[in-house]
Design an enzyme around this catalytic site. Structure first.
Site, short mmCIF file in Angstrom:
data_model
loop_
_atom_site.label_atom_id
_atom_site.label_comp_id
_atom_site.label_asym_id
_atom_site.label_seq_id
_atom_site.Cartn_x
_atom_site.Cartn_y
_atom_site.Cartn_z
N HIS A 307 33.27 47.47 33.11
CA HIS A 307 33.23 47.46 34.45
C HIS A 307 31.74 47.37 34.85
O HIS A 307 30.84 47.74 34.10
CB HIS A 307 33.70 48.84 35.23
CG HIS A 307 33.80 48.81 36.46
ND1 HIS A 307 32.84 48.66 37.53
CD2 HIS A 307 35.00 48.36 37.38
CE1 HIS A 307 33.23 48.56 38.68
NE2 HIS A 307 34.69 48.43 38.66
N ASP A 364 42.56 49.10 36.11
CA ASP A 364 43.66 48.33 36.16
C ASP A 364 44.46 48.52 34.71
O ASP A 364 45.34 48.02 34.50
CB ASP A 364 42.97 46.68 36.07
CG ASP A 364 42.77 46.40 37.47
OD1 ASP A 364 43.31 47.03 38.49
OD2 ASP A 364 41.71 45.72 37.96
#
Ligand code: CMC
Length: 428
Positions: A307, A364
């Site tokens: 991320h 996700d």
């Protein structure tokens, strides 16, 4: 700490103020840089070191894995609030009272019908079209059916535009799926809660009553809350920058949907499931895919890992992982994909490449497993993300307009040809 930063260029010193946020984040305010230095700008591809705005909506600390909406911890909101309360909180700044929430919901419901001609537009899309492209187009098309521009100086106008899109968007979400599956387009019911209504619109068969399943309602509610905002990510920055030209709310949202679509952003939830499926088909050899992810010659990346901001566990991933176990357990679904996901996670958490780069599972990684257990087709996963992100985009657009932010227009450093004489066709 000093309240100024000093920059020296060609022996000349320039001072810039430091800005400190409420959580003690510090930024160098370079608003006067270009004027003071005779044209020098900063360059920061991907905006890795650039704050694009001051914002009071979402706080996240990627080093410590903290995420809060308007000061409330994501863990508390996911457990104790529902999606509509969170939407209200994000957009208007405070949790709603019972009366405010009832009015908000009732106003949303009063706008939950779209012009029937929208069906004609939907009809023209091929069934194979990706639902994100369809959703972005239909959201943009709403501008044609609601052409009056929003007077952002009027709280009433602003409020009306917000409840209108919150009412119509779930219809578009459900219809993109029904179109793909060849099912008749339908409406929900004003007697239902916001999330129940989404499920009914998506799943009700024309020949059967639809019975709500509390497990699915709670799971979707939680997923939508976890996706509702994430400060200045790619799609949110897109919404803010498109809106900064004073384009309307629906047009700005449509651009945000397109930005979300990509596999490095919201499209990762679809990519994760496709990756897990491929690993399963290939015999479940997770080590082979770990090696591919680490191989710099191989474009493969471990989707759902890493991320831009989190250099620690994504707090949303922690909540979703527990939810995935619960939902699959409650529904009695045994999905080998969940075991592959857990195996990959364990390997990555103990692998030097991933540890060194601080790559952890993101939001996700597990969400697709829940969506799949709910019966949602894989190409719809990012559409579900968009439904969750809608209040965040609206809140950020509203904040940007209320703060009267200037049009977003970055500079560049030109690296092309210098001035050269034009060559006619026969000289080339
Ligand atoms: N698999 C393998 N290596 C990775 C991965 C990954 N998923 N993510 C990052 N790296 C490596 C990357 O190769 C680089 O290595 P090196 O330093 O040797 O060059 C290093 O880690 C830093 O990566 P980066 O690409 O510079 O980091 P970024 O901040 O630009 O990208 C990211 C962040 C999310 C785009 C990236 O981690 C990625 O592509 N992840 C997979 C896609 C994904 O899951 N996206 C969903 C993000 S969460 C949902 C949302 O909010 O959008």
């Amino acid at each position: 700490m000093s309240d100024k930063a000093t920059l020296e260029i060609n022996g000349q010193k320039h001072e810039f103020p430091l800005i400190t946020g409420t959580e003690n984040e510090v930024a160098i305010d370079v608003k006067t840089l270009r004027g003071a230095t005779g044209g020098v700008v900063t360059i920061d591809p991907g905006y890795k070191n650039t704050g694009s705005c001051e914002s009071g909506i979402t706080f996240l600390n990627g080093e410590e894995g903290i995420l809060r909406y308007r000061g409330y911890a994501i863990e508390d909101l996911a457990e104790k609030a529902d999606f509509l309360e969170v939407a209200y909180l994000l957009i208007f700044g405070e949790l709603p009272t019972k009366e405010e929430l009832e009015k908000f919901h009732s106003d949303i419901k009063s706008h939950a019908v779209v012009d029937d001609d929208v069906k004609k537009i939907l009809d023209a899309f091929p069934k194979a079209a990706h639902p994100m492209g369809v959703l972005s187009s239909l959201t943009s098309a709403l501008t044609a059916f609601n052409p009056t521009s929003v007077n952002v100086d009027s709280e009433e106008d602003m409020y009306n535009a917000i409840v209108r899109i919150l009412g119509k968007f779930p219809v578009l979400v459900a219809w993109t799926m029904r179109k793909k599956l060849g099912q008749p387009l339908n409406y929900g019911s004003t007697s239902l809660g916001y999330v129940e209504n989404v499920l009914q619109m998506m799943f009700k068969r024309p020949d059967e009553d639809y019975t709500q399943n509390e497990i699915l309602v709670n799971a979707l509610d939680k997923l939508l809350i976890l996706h509702a905002d994430h400060e200045q990510n790619c799609s949110t920055s897109t919404v803010r920058i498109v809106g900064s030209s004073h384009a309307g709310l629906f047009a700005s949202l449509s651009a945000g949907i397109s930005a979300l679509w990509g596999p490095l952003h919201g499209g990762a939830n679809q990519a994760v499931l496709e990756m897990l499926e491929a690993i399963k088909e290939d015999g479940g050899d997770t080590k082979k895919y770990m090696a591919k992810a680490k191989d710099k010659e191989d474009p493969f990346r471990l989707m759902g890992f890493g991320h831009r901001v989190y250099k620690n566990f994504d707090p949303r991933a922690r909540i979703i992982k527990v939810a995935a176990d619960e939902v699959l357990g409650d529904l009695g679904v045994e999905d080998p994909i969940l075991d592959i996901a857990k195996g990959l996670e364990q390997e990555a958490l103990n692998d030097e490449y991933f540890v060194k780069r601080k790559l952890y599972p993101n939001v996700d990684f597990y969400s697709g497993i829940i969506y799949r257990a709910m019966g949602i087709p894989v190409e719809m996963f990012t559409v579900m993300f968009a439904l969750g992100r809608l209040p965040g985009w609206i809140a950020q657009w509203r904040e940007m307009r209320l703060r009267k932010e200037p049009i977003g227009r970055p500079r560049q450093i030109y690296t092309g040809e210098n001035h050269r004489p034009f060559k006619t066709l026969d000289q080339r």
